[in-house]
Design an enzyme around this catalytic site. Structure first.
Site, PDB file in Angstrom:
ATOM      1  N   GLU A 161      -6.888  23.058  52.027  1.00 44.13           N
ATOM      2  CA  GLU A 161      -6.406  23.782  50.852  1.00 44.13           C
ATOM      3  C   GLU A 161      -7.108  25.138  50.771  1.00 44.13           C
ATOM      4  O   GLU A 161      -8.258  25.281  51.172  1.00 44.13           O
ATOM      5  CB  GLU A 161      -6.654  22.953  49.580  1.00 44.13           C
ATOM      6  CG  GLU A 161      -8.077  22.451  49.384  1.00 44.13           C
ATOM      7  CD  GLU A 161      -8.990  23.472  48.730  1.00 44.13           C
ATOM      8  OE1 GLU A 161      -8.466  24.436  48.143  1.00 44.13           O
ATOM      9  OE2 GLU A 161     -10.213  23.295  48.821  1.00 44.13           O
ATOM     10  N   LYS A 220     -10.759  26.852  57.699  1.00 43.48           N
ATOM     11  CA  LYS A 220     -11.106  26.654  56.293  1.00 43.48           C
ATOM     12  C   LYS A 220     -12.553  27.060  56.019  1.00 43.48           C
ATOM     13  O   LYS A 220     -12.840  27.803  55.075  1.00 43.48           O
ATOM     14  CB  LYS A 220     -10.874  25.187  55.915  1.00 43.48           C
ATOM     15  CG  LYS A 220     -11.458  24.774  54.575  1.00 43.48           C
ATOM     16  CD  LYS A 220     -10.849  25.534  53.415  1.00 43.48           C
ATOM     17  CE  LYS A 220     -11.376  25.008  52.086  1.00 43.48           C
ATOM     18  NZ  LYS A 220     -10.884  25.787  50.949  1.00 43.48           N
ATOM     19  N   CYS A 276     -16.942  25.054  46.547  1.00 49.97           N
ATOM     20  CA  CYS A 276     -16.641  25.297  47.969  1.00 49.97           C
ATOM     21  C   CYS A 276     -17.560  26.281  48.673  1.00 49.97           C
ATOM     22  O   CYS A 276     -18.042  25.989  49.767  1.00 49.97           O
ATOM     23  CB  CYS A 276     -15.194  25.779  48.104  1.00 49.97           C
ATOM     24  SG  CYS A 276     -13.969  24.494  47.779  1.00 49.97           S
TER      25      CYS A 276
END
Length: 495
Positions: A161, A220, A276
């Protein structure tokens, strides 16, 4: 191509909930079930008070919940019925053992893989949605291969994501790209096409990128590391601006007009937070060390070092301006979420700044429009914040429901989150109710247009990356507070 009619998402958190809600809204013919072991969280997803705040999420959920979107604690049934399974569980940084403080803890990923292998049947596509280290898909595949059954065929894909909290729904509906990684075998390519067909309901084909699994996983980590790097870069320049008289906003605008650099993520502040950036950069550092790339590891570690330095530097500035002591002084701290338009406090700079001020004995009155009192108290009561004095939160911290109450009789206001409402407060009313001299410390550069007005009212204005006013004459001790700006980062707060 595999036809997907039922999707199961394991994990009803910040990624799984919004992602699958949008998929359900955009793909009416697909039944989407989001499952989680946390019964309270599932109950909240089935209520009018969703467990997370995200602009537009409530409307998306209500448009399809009970039709083709369901939230349940019956994990096994959802796995059995699904054609495609998203794994969207937490991958926190390890707090003990090998890789402590840097490596990702994959115990929840492993538990999901074992559960799928145990109860699954038929052909299924298993998709990593959580942020995972490179080659995590290989680990999942090894678990599947070691627990193979005649009636079970599993394909593993990576589909990271790229959501930003506060704009997650917009990011999902209009993404910069969708990344899908899988095996280069015929079966792997079939699985990629099946997942791709879901996104093609609303995402243009040219925005869907397919790679091998390893490239997808590393992309990512690299994306978040690059974004964090830009923030640390401009924050390092902000310190230089304060020392020279330059304005970091003007510098950021000047370099951002260069098309090779661009203007995004050049906003100086008290530092990045969220679930994150720090986790992924530390994961990248650990990966580089494990692969015997120490120079690369040190390079990325410096991104974290600058972020820690910026927080310590800002707290030290507050203490220094308040005559080198904040002991027993009331400070109104506005904003506790790590950014506006979310209630998420994970790795929020507000936690670190609160810790440094509490270490000096300050009395904090905290206001945030979306973070609940219980969350604030929980974050500040963590042993890494309160050290060996668990009672100090009850003594020194008050959570206010009104920003004016938080600022009443305060020595200073410290803005830690860029909520729009803080630009619109009645600062004349606030100034009259504060002790004098009254200070405002703008850690997010949201009051730039109000500086002249605030100074006219009588405020001493301090902001990131700019000298606003001559400070009240006071020579602080060079050993300014116990916050040592040259010291290595304090131990990581595990929130």
């Amino acid at each position: 191509m595999v036809q997907v009619s039922k999707i199961c998402c394991i994990g009803a958190g910040y990624v799984g909930g919004p992602t699958c809600s949008v998929i359900a809204q955009m793909c009416k013919e697909i039944t989407v079930t989001v499952v989680d072991l946390n019964a309270e969280r599932i109950k909240a997803w089935n209520s009018n008070q969703l467990p997370i705040f995200e602009p537009g999420l409530q409307e998306v959920v209500e448009s399809c919940r009970g039709q083709n979107l369901f939230f349940s604690t019956d994990i096994d049934s959802a796995i059995k019925e699904a054609d495609l399974i998203f794994i969207s569980v937490n991958t926190p940084t390890k707090t003990f053992g090998i890789g402590k403080g840097r490596a990702a803890d994959l115990k929840y990923i492993e538990a999901c893989a074992r559960r799928i292998a145990e109860v699954g049947n038929g052909g299924k596509i298993v998709v990593e949605k959580s942020t995972v280290p490179v080659r995590a898909a290989e680990s999942i595949r090894r678990i599947f291969n070691a627990n193979t059954k005649p009636n079970l065929n599993l394909q593993v894909l990576s589909n990271p994501e790229f959501l930003a909290e506060g704009t997650a729904i917009a990011d999902l509906k209009n993404p910069d790209r969708v990344l899908i990684g899988g095996d280069e075998t015929p079966e792997g390519q079939k699985a990629i096409r099946a997942l791709k067909s879901i996104y093609e309901h609303w995402v243009p084909e040219n925005k869907i990128i397919t790679t091998n699994t390893w490239s997808s996983e590393l992309s990512k980590l690299a994306a978040n590391a690059f974004l964090a790097q830009r923030i640390s870069s401009i924050n390092s320049i902000s310190a230089l601006c304060e020392a020279t008289g330059a304005d970091v906003e003007e510098v950021a605008h000047a370099i951002g007009t260069d098309q090779r650099i661009g203007s995004k993520f050049l906003k100086a502040s008290v530092g990045f937070g969220g679930s994150c950036f720090q986790k992924d950069v530390l994961n990248l550092v650990y990966l580089c060390e494990a692969l015997n790339l120490p120079e690369v590891a040190r390079y990325w570690q410096q991104v974290i070092e600058i972020n820690d330095y910026q927080r310590r530097r800002f707290a030290a500035r507050v203490i220094g301006c308040l005559f080198n002591t904040v002991t027993d002084k009331k400070i109104g701290l506005l904003g506790f979420a790590f950014k506006k338009d979310t209630g998420d406090t994970r790795e929020s700079s507000s936690i670190y700044i609160s810790k440094y001020l509490l270490d000096e004995g300050a009395r904090l009155h905290i206001f945030d429009p979306k973070v609940k009192k219980e969350q604030i108290i929980q974050d500040l009561s963590h042993h890494s914040v309160c050290d060996d004095d668990p009672d100090r939160v009850s003594r020194l911290v008050t959570v206010s429901l009104d920003p004016y109450e938080a600022c009443k009789n305060a020595h200073a206001i410290v803005i830690c989150t860029e909520w729009d409402m803080f630009k619109e407060l009645d600062y004349e009313r606030i100034y009259k109710a504060m002790l004098k001299p009254a200070f405002i410390f703008d850690g997010r550069r949201i009051l730039d247009s109000l500086h002249e007005k605030l100074q006219h009212l009588g405020f001493q204005v301090e902001t990131i990356g700019k000298k606003v006013t001559e400070r009240i004459p006071f020579t602080a001790n060079k050993d300014i507070s116990r916050i040592d700006l040259q010291a290595p980062p304090t131990k990581k707060l595990k929130i």
